[in-house]
Write an enzyme that holds these catalytic residues in place. Structure first.
Site, PDB file in Angstrom:
ATOM      1  N   GLU A 128       0.839  -1.208   0.000  1.00  0.00           N
ATOM      2  CA  GLU A 128       0.000   0.000   0.000  1.00  0.00           C
ATOM      3  C   GLU A 128       0.869   1.252   0.000  1.00  0.00           C
ATOM      4  O   GLU A 128       0.523   2.252  -0.606  1.00  0.00           O
ATOM      5  CB  GLU A 128      -0.928   0.019   1.224  1.00  0.00           C
ATOM      6  CG  GLU A 128      -2.130  -0.891   1.109  1.00  0.00           C
ATOM      7  CD  GLU A 128      -3.138  -0.451   0.054  1.00  0.00           C
ATOM      8  OE1 GLU A 128      -2.716  -0.125  -1.074  1.00  0.00           O
ATOM      9  OE2 GLU A 128      -4.335  -0.469   0.323  1.00  0.00           O
ATOM     10  N   THR A 180      -5.096   7.122  -5.919  1.00  0.00           N
ATOM     11  CA  THR A 180      -5.232   7.311  -4.468  1.00  0.00           C
ATOM     12  C   THR A 180      -4.312   8.434  -3.988  1.00  0.00           C
ATOM     13  O   THR A 180      -4.713   9.281  -3.175  1.00  0.00           O
ATOM     14  CB  THR A 180      -4.912   5.997  -3.734  1.00  0.00           C
ATOM     15  OG1 THR A 180      -5.853   5.029  -4.163  1.00  0.00           O
ATOM     16  CG2 THR A 180      -5.011   6.151  -2.226  1.00  0.00           C
TER      17      THR A 180
HETATM   18  N1  HSE Z   1      -8.260   5.103   3.152  1.00  0.00           N
HETATM   19  C1  HSE Z   1      -7.683   5.193   1.849  1.00  0.00           C
HETATM   20  C2  HSE Z   1      -8.045   6.529   1.254  1.00  0.00           C
HETATM   21  C3  HSE Z   1      -8.213   4.090   1.005  1.00  0.00           C
HETATM   22  O1  HSE Z   1      -9.227   6.881   1.285  1.00  0.00           O
HETATM   23  O2  HSE Z   1      -7.166   7.236   0.754  1.00  0.00           O
HETATM   24  C4  HSE Z   1      -7.757   4.134  -0.419  1.00  0.00           C
HETATM   25  O3  HSE Z   1      -6.746   3.239  -0.648  1.00  0.00           O
END
Ligand code: HSE
Length: 308
Positions: A128, A180
């Site tokens: 991630e 993201t």
């Molecule tokens: N919590 C993360 C975001 C999830 O909203 O950026 C996306 O990978």
């Protein structure tokens, strides 16, 4: 045990009000990954799909996870991965988490499950980090553990499994890409106390709603006064989809992860399908291609399918 195949589910992170701390696993879509143990310290990645993701291990989400496991094993072993992705990268339904979690679970399985769930989550978070620039576990944890999970803390890691009611999940993925990292970049770094208070109330309400299986409480708590007002501008049709889905009977929902997918929770399949119809109509009219899924909460997480 030298070869393992795993099914890695998509996930919905944030669950509207719980930015970076809540998530759930889906039955559909999911990726398939096959992993082989090597007796030399190298990682080989082959893609069995058309997404053209990098195959250099240092640039591949599963690759960096496998490198971190390899390092922990004093570089005495390696891995060969064949990845067949069905969760489109940049969809907001946990594509990078599926690769990262799948690699971590499969590697642990090949090594005789020597690592705890928390350690597996730690390995997977390296993926991630590569994908979004930040270690967050709100996709990883539900992907690995299944169901609904709360990440109470990352440092130290404290994951709480929340009992999940048998709800239906409808997802629409408009075919635009929201990275993201970009969707995080645009967020304000400070929040007003009055907004924080509303958000705390909703997070607590949502968790209580899941535990009590109280559909109305779940619906009322699916409200986000901090992140959604900023991010929803990246998603054409968002407000209309949300309003019309609720009119069609959905309990509520919002942006899935960092978008552009939108998810809605429903108490039965008929409502989940009516919700899907609403989503389709909005994107047909706007003229943006889309995929939809009508699915349920996956309580198993990454599944080991086949071992040789
Ligand atoms: N919590 C993360 C975001 C999830 O909203 O950026 C996306 O990978």
């Amino acid at each position: 045990m030298k070869n393992v195949k795993v099914k890695c589910p998509g996930t919905v992170a944030n669950l509207v009000c719980g930015f970076d701390i809540l998530g759930l696993a889906l039955h559909e879509p999911s990726d398939i990954m096959q992993l082989r143990l090597l007796n030399e310290p190298r990682v080989i990645i082959t893609n069995k799909d058309n997404f053209n993701l990098p195959t250099e291990p240092e640039r591949n989400v599963a690759g960096v996870v496998l490198l971190s496991v390899m390092e922990r094993m004093d570089n005495k072993i390696g891995f060969e991965a064949e990845i067949e992705k069905h969760i489109k990268p940049g969809s907001g339904i946990g594509s990078s988490a599926a690769s990262a979690a799948g690699a971590a679970v499969a590697a642990n399985h090949l090594l005789g499950n020597i690592f705890s769930n928390d350690e597996v989550v730690q390995f997977a978070m390296n993926g991630e980090k590569l994908a979004s620039g930040v270690k967050h576990a709100d996709n990883i944890a539900p992907c690995i553990l299944g169901g609904v999970t709360l990440i109470r803390s990352i440092h130290p890691l404290d994951i709480v499994a929340i009992p999940s009611p048998d709800l239906y999940v409808t997802v629409v993925h408009p075919q635009i890409e929201v990275r993201t990292a970009d969707a995080r970049q645009i967020l304000r770094k400070q929040v007003l106390l009055k907004d924080a208070i509303k958000q705390w109330g909703n997070i607590a309400g949502l968790v209580a709603g899941f535990i009590k299986n109280d559909h109305d409480l779940i619906g009322r708590s699916l409200e986000d006064v901090i992140i959604e007002p900023v991010r929803s501008i990246l998603i054409p049709g968002f407000d209309e989809v949300k309003r019309k889905c609720k009119e069609a009977g959905a309990l509520g929902g919002g942006i899935s992860g960092s978008g552009p997918s939108i998810f809605m929770l429903s108490k039965n399949e008929a409502t989940a399908k009516a919700t899907e119809q609403v989503m389709k109509e909005v994107y047909e009219r706007i003229g943006i291609e889309y995929y939809t899924y009508v699915t349920t909460i996956n309580k198993k997480g990454v599944e080991v399918m086949d071992v040789e």
